[in-house]
Design a protein around this motif. Sequence first.
Motif, PDB file in Angstrom:
ATOM      1  N   TYR A 247       0.697  -1.295   0.009  1.00  0.00           N
ATOM      2  CA  TYR A 247       0.075  -0.095  -0.075  1.00  0.00           C
ATOM      3  C   TYR A 247       0.886   1.277  -0.053  1.00  0.00           C
ATOM      4  O   TYR A 247       1.913   1.427   0.848  1.00  0.00           O
ATOM      5  N   ALA A 248       0.349   2.159  -0.714  1.00  0.00           N
ATOM      6  CA  ALA A 248       1.321   3.520  -0.741  1.00  0.00           C
ATOM      7  C   ALA A 248       0.380   4.587  -1.666  1.00  0.00           C
ATOM      8  O   ALA A 248      -0.522   4.250  -2.046  1.00  0.00           O
ATOM      9  N   GLY A 249       1.159   5.834  -1.736  1.00  0.00           N
ATOM     10  CA  GLY A 249       0.304   6.600  -2.734  1.00  0.00           C
ATOM     11  C   GLY A 249       0.076   5.881  -4.013  1.00  0.00           C
ATOM     12  O   GLY A 249       1.162   5.281  -4.564  1.00  0.00           O
ATOM     13  N   SER A 250      -0.665   6.288  -5.033  1.00  0.00           N
ATOM     14  CA  SER A 250      -0.820   5.577  -6.414  1.00  0.00           C
ATOM     15  C   SER A 250       0.380   6.049  -7.181  1.00  0.00           C
ATOM     16  O   SER A 250       0.978   5.357  -7.971  1.00  0.00           O
ATOM     17  N   ASN A 251       0.845   7.325  -6.870  1.00  0.00           N
ATOM     18  CA  ASN A 251       1.950   7.854  -7.833  1.00  0.00           C
ATOM     19  C   ASN A 251       3.323   6.910  -7.490  1.00  0.00           C
ATOM     20  O   ASN A 251       4.037   6.676  -8.379  1.00  0.00           O
ATOM     21  N   THR A 252       3.544   6.694  -6.316  1.00  0.00           N
ATOM     22  CA  THR A 252       4.553   5.754  -5.786  1.00  0.00           C
ATOM     23  C   THR A 252       4.670   4.641  -6.318  1.00  0.00           C
ATOM     24  O   THR A 252       5.528   4.010  -6.970  1.00  0.00           O
ATOM     25  N   LEU A 253       3.375   3.968  -6.426  1.00  0.00           N
ATOM     26  CA  LEU A 253       3.346   2.599  -6.723  1.00  0.00           C
ATOM     27  C   LEU A 253       3.577   2.717  -8.133  1.00  0.00           C
ATOM     28  O   LEU A 253       4.094   1.642  -8.882  1.00  0.00           O
ATOM     29  N   ALA A 254       2.868   3.305  -9.158  1.00  0.00           N
ATOM     30  CA  ALA A 254       2.885   3.632 -10.432  1.00  0.00           C
ATOM     31  C   ALA A 254       4.324   3.710 -10.707  1.00  0.00           C
ATOM     32  O   ALA A 254       4.926   3.101 -11.963  1.00  0.00           O
ATOM     33  N   GLN A 255       5.198   4.456 -10.206  1.00  0.00           N
ATOM     34  CA  GLN A 255       6.603   4.667 -10.479  1.00  0.00           C
ATOM     35  C   GLN A 255       7.374   3.430 -10.445  1.00  0.00           C
ATOM     36  O   GLN A 255       8.271   3.162 -10.946  1.00  0.00           O
ATOM     37  N   GLN A 256       7.210   2.721  -9.141  1.00  0.00           N
ATOM     38  CA  GLN A 256       7.683   1.505  -8.840  1.00  0.00           C
ATOM     39  C   GLN A 256       7.596   0.479  -9.955  1.00  0.00           C
ATOM     40  O   GLN A 256       8.380  -0.241 -10.334  1.00  0.00           O
ATOM     41  N   ILE A 257       6.271   0.456 -10.514  1.00  0.00           N
ATOM     42  CA  ILE A 257       5.620  -0.440 -11.341  1.00  0.00           C
ATOM     43  C   ILE A 257       6.722  -0.343 -12.541  1.00  0.00           C
ATOM     44  O   ILE A 257       7.123  -0.917 -13.509  1.00  0.00           O
ATOM     45  N   MET A 258       6.690   1.075 -13.239  1.00  0.00           N
ATOM     46  CA  MET A 258       7.319   1.521 -14.409  1.00  0.00           C
ATOM     47  C   MET A 258       8.940   1.293 -14.151  1.00  0.00           C
ATOM     48  O   MET A 258       9.524   1.406 -15.551  1.00  0.00           O
TER      49      MET A 258
ATOM     50  N   PRO B  96      -7.384   7.515 -12.391  1.00  0.00           N
ATOM     51  CA  PRO B  96      -7.126   6.927 -13.821  1.00  0.00           C
ATOM     52  C   PRO B  96      -5.678   7.309 -14.289  1.00  0.00           C
ATOM     53  O   PRO B  96      -5.036   6.780 -15.262  1.00  0.00           O
ATOM     54  N   GLN B  97      -5.265   8.726 -13.546  1.00  0.00           N
ATOM     55  CA  GLN B  97      -4.062   9.473 -14.185  1.00  0.00           C
ATOM     56  C   GLN B  97      -2.921   8.360 -14.134  1.00  0.00           C
ATOM     57  O   GLN B  97      -2.108   8.021 -15.220  1.00  0.00           O
ATOM     58  N   TRP B  98      -2.586   7.861 -12.583  1.00  0.00           N
ATOM     59  CA  TRP B  98      -1.564   7.008 -12.617  1.00  0.00           C
ATOM     60  C   TRP B  98      -1.500   5.660 -13.247  1.00  0.00           C
ATOM     61  O   TRP B  98      -0.673   4.860 -13.966  1.00  0.00           O
TER      62      TRP B  98
END
Length: 249
Positions: A52-63, A76-78
């Motif tokens: 669990y984290a902010g969606s921005n942090t998770l999205a960056q980790q995935i990318m 939807p943005q992230w």
Amino acid sequence: MRLLPLITFAVLPAIAAAEDVTLFAAASMKTALDPIAAQFQAATGHQVAISYAGSNTLAQQIMNGAPADIFISASPQWMDEVEKAGQIAPGTRTDLLGNRLVLVAHDAAAARVELGPETDLTAMLDGGKLAMALVDSVPAGQYGKAALTSLGLWDVVAPHVAQADNVRAALALVSSGEAPLGIVYATDAAADPTVHVIGSFPETSHDPIVYPAARLAHGTDPADAAFLAALDAPAADELFRAQGFVVLD
């Protein structure tokens, strides 16, 4: 706090070998997702690990290559960014849930307010801080800033905002009394009996709060597809509604 119903995931297909599911999810989903994952594990034998984290942090980790199987974003943005990076399994993205944005107080005696252009948040803070998730990157903070801007309140209250890494961290500032007021999702407020909702932001003051979910390119095991399907099953719908989410068709 409402007790969550005990429900079995009868609709899940049986899969012979136990597998692991790694889920990256917006911090605001913890109270609902933890029991859903526990019930899925009990019904299938698969193990679900949730970050669990902010969606921005998770999205960056995935990318950046984090080995997640499923991603649930609070906006939807992230999810768009992850999709642009080619990290989503085709045809698996769905709009799962909706939410509402509320103003919460630490003081149980705080009066309810009708949030609008005339609301004097600075006076209500009385020298304290307004807790919010990061307003330029975390969905709850972005929605909150948009709502305050729409109501003409942002410029006045911005110097008094205490920004936190995610919405649950902002909630914790209010829960502990470090901040007298905070802007969080309705579901976060419902999960913490030490905070009190004193106002709801007009839905027209910000973009619709939508939680898209998708299986990621890394999530190739049958258990990954099964868990994503379970999130959209009637059993999960009941658990999400019990926490105050809006289940989207």
